[in-house]
Design a protein around this motif. Structure first.
Motif, mmCIF file in Angstrom:
data_model
loop_
_atom_site.group_PDB
_atom_site.id
_atom_site.type_symbol
_atom_site.label_atom_id
_atom_site.label_comp_id
_atom_site.label_asym_id
_atom_site.label_seq_id
_atom_site.Cartn_x
_atom_site.Cartn_y
_atom_site.Cartn_z
ATOM 1 N N THR A 118 0.849 -1.208 0.000
ATOM 2 C CA THR A 118 0.000 0.000 0.000
ATOM 3 C C THR A 118 0.878 1.250 0.000
ATOM 4 O OG1 THR A 118 -0.103 0.375 2.391
ATOM 5 C CG2 THR A 118 -1.715 -1.176 1.486
ATOM 6 N N GLY A 119 0.263 2.355 -0.364
ATOM 7 C CA GLY A 119 0.951 3.634 -0.329
ATOM 8 C C GLY A 119 1.272 4.048 1.101
ATOM 9 N N TYR A 120 0.381 3.706 2.000
ATOM 10 C CA TYR A 120 0.614 4.019 3.413
ATOM 11 C C TYR A 120 1.942 3.390 3.864
ATOM 12 C CZ TYR A 120 -0.427 4.534 8.400
ATOM 13 O OH TYR A 120 -0.378 4.859 9.720
ATOM 14 N N ASN A 123 5.086 5.042 2.276
ATOM 15 C CA ASN A 123 5.483 6.293 2.931
ATOM 16 C C ASN A 123 6.129 6.040 4.289
ATOM 17 O OD1 ASN A 123 4.825 8.013 0.879
ATOM 18 N ND2 ASN A 123 2.720 8.300 1.561
ATOM 19 N N HIS A 144 -0.353 14.319 3.574
ATOM 20 C CA HIS A 144 -1.242 13.190 3.865
ATOM 21 C C HIS A 144 -0.851 12.507 5.177
ATOM 22 C CE1 HIS A 144 -2.850 9.031 3.182
ATOM 23 N NE2 HIS A 144 -3.846 9.709 2.680
ATOM 24 N N SER A 146 -0.360 9.536 5.968
ATOM 25 C CA SER A 146 0.666 8.489 5.892
ATOM 26 C C SER A 146 2.077 9.085 5.928
ATOM 27 C CB SER A 146 0.481 7.652 4.627
ATOM 28 O OG SER A 146 0.504 8.470 3.474
ATOM 29 N N ASP A 186 3.217 16.062 -0.550
ATOM 30 C CA ASP A 186 2.263 15.538 -1.522
ATOM 31 C C ASP A 186 2.504 16.282 -2.831
ATOM 32 O OD1 ASP A 186 1.019 14.199 0.585
ATOM 33 O OD2 ASP A 186 -0.984 14.962 0.122
ATOM 34 N N ASP A 215 5.074 12.445 -2.864
ATOM 35 C CA ASP A 215 3.996 11.463 -2.856
ATOM 36 C C ASP A 215 3.006 11.837 -3.960
ATOM 37 O OD1 ASP A 215 1.722 9.987 -2.449
ATOM 38 O OD2 ASP A 215 1.585 10.372 -0.298
ATOM 39 N N ALA A 217 0.376 10.290 -5.158
ATOM 40 C CA ALA A 217 -0.803 9.413 -5.098
ATOM 41 C C ALA A 217 -1.902 9.843 -6.069
ATOM 42 C CB ALA A 217 -1.355 9.379 -3.672
ATOM 43 N N HIS A 218 -2.123 11.154 -6.184
ATOM 44 C CA HIS A 218 -3.235 11.625 -7.015
ATOM 45 C C HIS A 218 -2.776 12.096 -8.390
ATOM 46 C CE1 HIS A 218 -5.920 11.369 -3.577
ATOM 47 N NE2 HIS A 218 -4.950 11.919 -2.866
ATOM 48 N N THR A 246 0.988 5.691 -5.959
ATOM 49 C CA THR A 246 0.083 4.645 -5.488
ATOM 50 C C THR A 246 -0.591 3.984 -6.691
ATOM 51 O OG1 THR A 246 -1.741 6.160 -5.149
ATOM 52 C CG2 THR A 246 -0.312 5.763 -3.274
ATOM 53 N N LYS A 249 -5.309 3.919 -6.956
ATOM 54 C CA LYS A 249 -6.148 5.061 -7.351
ATOM 55 C C LYS A 249 -6.305 5.024 -8.876
ATOM 56 C CE LYS A 249 -5.526 7.345 -3.047
ATOM 57 N NZ LYS A 249 -4.599 7.961 -2.127
ATOM 58 N N GLY A 255 -1.783 -1.307 -4.202
ATOM 59 C CA GLY A 255 -0.342 -1.284 -4.000
ATOM 60 C C GLY A 255 0.247 0.081 -4.271
HETATM 61 C C1 LIG Z 1 -4.279 7.414 -0.743
HETATM 62 C C2 LIG Z 1 -3.031 8.092 -0.376
HETATM 63 C C3 LIG Z 1 -1.975 7.385 0.205
HETATM 64 C C4 LIG Z 1 -2.108 5.952 0.644
HETATM 65 O O1 LIG Z 1 -2.102 5.073 -0.417
HETATM 66 P P1 LIG Z 1 -2.786 3.638 -0.203
HETATM 67 O O2 LIG Z 1 -2.264 2.835 -1.323
HETATM 68 O O3 LIG Z 1 -4.255 3.905 -0.266
HETATM 69 O O4 LIG Z 1 -2.354 3.154 1.142
HETATM 70 C C5 LIG Z 1 -0.786 8.043 0.413
HETATM 71 N N1 LIG Z 1 -0.650 9.341 0.111
HETATM 72 C C6 LIG Z 1 -1.664 10.068 -0.405
HETATM 73 C C7 LIG Z 1 -1.450 11.511 -0.721
HETATM 74 C C8 LIG Z 1 -2.881 9.473 -0.661
HETATM 75 O O5 LIG Z 1 -3.873 10.182 -1.166
#
Ligand SMILES: *Cc1c(COP(=O)(O)O)cnc(C)c1O
Length: 410
Positions: A118-120, A123, A144, A146, A186, A215, A217-218, A246, A249, A255
């Motif tokens: 996971t992204g959590y 990080n 975020h 995490s 982020d 990060d 993620a988005h 991530t 998403k 993952g």
């Molecule tokens: C969703 C998110 C994460 C965590 O990613 P997961 O794969 O859902 O654990 C980490 N950082 C940011 C900015 C996120 O939005």
């Protein structure tokens, strides 16, 4: 024992009294704009048009990915059988890491990548491994959870810097003589949708000899001509860059990965406890992700990104035309799929959410302390799988809700 339980129950009751208790809904069907949901406490499921998923490209229920997942399970079974260092690292994981390293090689010299469950966890791994007791972590104030938790897990000292304030961060770095400095941000802020000044942060990292942990993620899958995220969109390249992307998403699976110079990746494999002490994700997940990357980087990905951009433009145009003249609600300045509509107080946000609900529309209301007091908002998340008619329905319903007075008897 009952006293311990009472303490927990009291806290839950307090949340309830403040209307802050979180309740889950049950998704009866796959992730898609039209989804059948059973809301907390409801007797029957309802089919709603939703604007809150992170499935920005509409890949979470793509038949090609479900097929690849099944193929992966046929090839490798369901379980990985162990951690990556002990037996759990499959050919599918290896191929995925090679592919991601290739993808990120324009932005990081001698790039390698490491796949995480996971992204959590990614990080936690990066910050706790790089942020030893000789380090200082400079953490963007809207990071975020995490990243905040990763910084807590690290032995490093943590200094926050003001949101997107490159000059303030420069001053903080200048007055720091720690041998290891880590800037962490982020790329796209999850409650506001704006993009961090990553080029400016990277210039500081170069000047102050610091790591820059981003990060994305988005941004991964969404930003950049071929969906490689913020480094592609901004044309970045540096061996100081440590990228986290991530894969649950826009990539529509599950993952995450870290991409960095090969020495950083080698070091994480040796030292990152959230990498070492956990069972590797199922190889089928990695196999499905290979198919997802092919989609994201190919013609279909480009088409989906174009559709998403068209929906973002449509929503912004439509909402600007119906915003109240008194300035009591405004649209955040966001170029991304995250489009917050700020409405002020909590009660108004909840009221508008309830009005949308009456129209069969689901949008998340975000309240303090997740966002600053007085900036309660509807967090609209768009996807390439939303149609023009879907966005038009949302704009119409919001126009009607916003035309009512901001302060209304409850
Ligand atoms: C969703 C998110 C994460 C965590 O990613 P997961 O794969 O859902 O654990 C980490 N950082 C940011 C900015 C996120 O939005």
């Amino acid at each position: 024992m009952s006293c311990l339980l009472d303490r927990l129950q009291e806290e839950i009751d307090t949340l309830d009294a403040l209307s802050l208790r979180r309740r889950r809904q049950v998704a009866e069907t796959a992730c898609a704009p039209q989804q059948t949901l059973t809301l907390a406490g409801a007797a029957a499921p309802r089919t709603m048009l939703g604007f809150s998923s992170n499935d920005y490209l509409g890949l979470a229920a793509h038949p090609a990915l479900a097929k690849a997942w099944a193929e992966g399970a046929a090839l490798y079974g369901t379980g990985s059988g162990g951690s990556h260092l002990i037996l759990g690292h499959s050919r599918a994981h290896e191929q995925l890491e090679e592919r991601l390293a290739e993808w990120m090689s324009p932005f990081i010299p001698q790039a390698r990548s490491l796949f995480f469950c996971t992204g959590y966890m990614a990080n936690l791994a990066v910050l706790s491994a790089l942020g030893g007791s000789d380090a200082v972590i400079f953490s963007e104030s809207l990071n975020h959870a995490s990243l905040i938790d990763g910084a807590r897990l690290a032995k490093a000292r943590v200094e926050r810097y003001p949101h997107c304030d490159v000059a303030a961060l420069d001053a903080q770095l200048s007055s720091c003589d720690a041998p290891v400095k880590i800037i962490v941000s982020d790329a796209v802020f999850s409650m506001d949708g704006n993009i961090a000044p990553v080029a400016g942060l990277l210039a500081l990292a170069e000047r102050h000899d610091a790591w820059l942990v981003i990060d994305d993620a988005h941004g991964f899958g969404v930003l950049g001509a071929t969906g490689r995220g913020v480094p592609e969109a901004l044309g970045l390249c540096s061996e100081r860059l440590v990228l986290v992307g991530t894969l649950g998403k826009a990539a529509g699976v599950s993952g995450a990965f870290v991409a960095a110079h090969r020495t950083v990746i080698d070091y994480l494999v040796q030292r990152a406890r959230p990498y070492i002490f956990t069972t590797a994700a199922p190889p089928a997940v990695a196999h499905a992700l290979l198919a997802s990357l092919a989609l994201i980087g190919g013609e279909e990905g480009a088409q989906r990104r174009a559709q998403l951009l068209a929906r973002i433009a449509q929503l912004r145009r439509g909402l600007k035309a119906v915003l109240p003249a008194d300035g009591s609600a405004w649209l955040a300045d966001s170029p991304t799929a995250i489009q917050p509509l700020i409405v002020g107080d909590n009660a108004r946000a909840m009221r508008i959410m309830a009005q949308l609900d009456g129209h069969g529309l689901r949008v998340g209301a975000i309240r303090p302390p997740t966002v600053p007091a007085g900036t309660a908002r509807l967090r609209i998340a768009l996807s390439a799988s939303h149609g023009e008619g879907d966005v038009a329905r949302l704009v119409d319903a919001l126009g009607e809700a916003l035309s009512r007075p901001a302060k209304e008897a409850a």
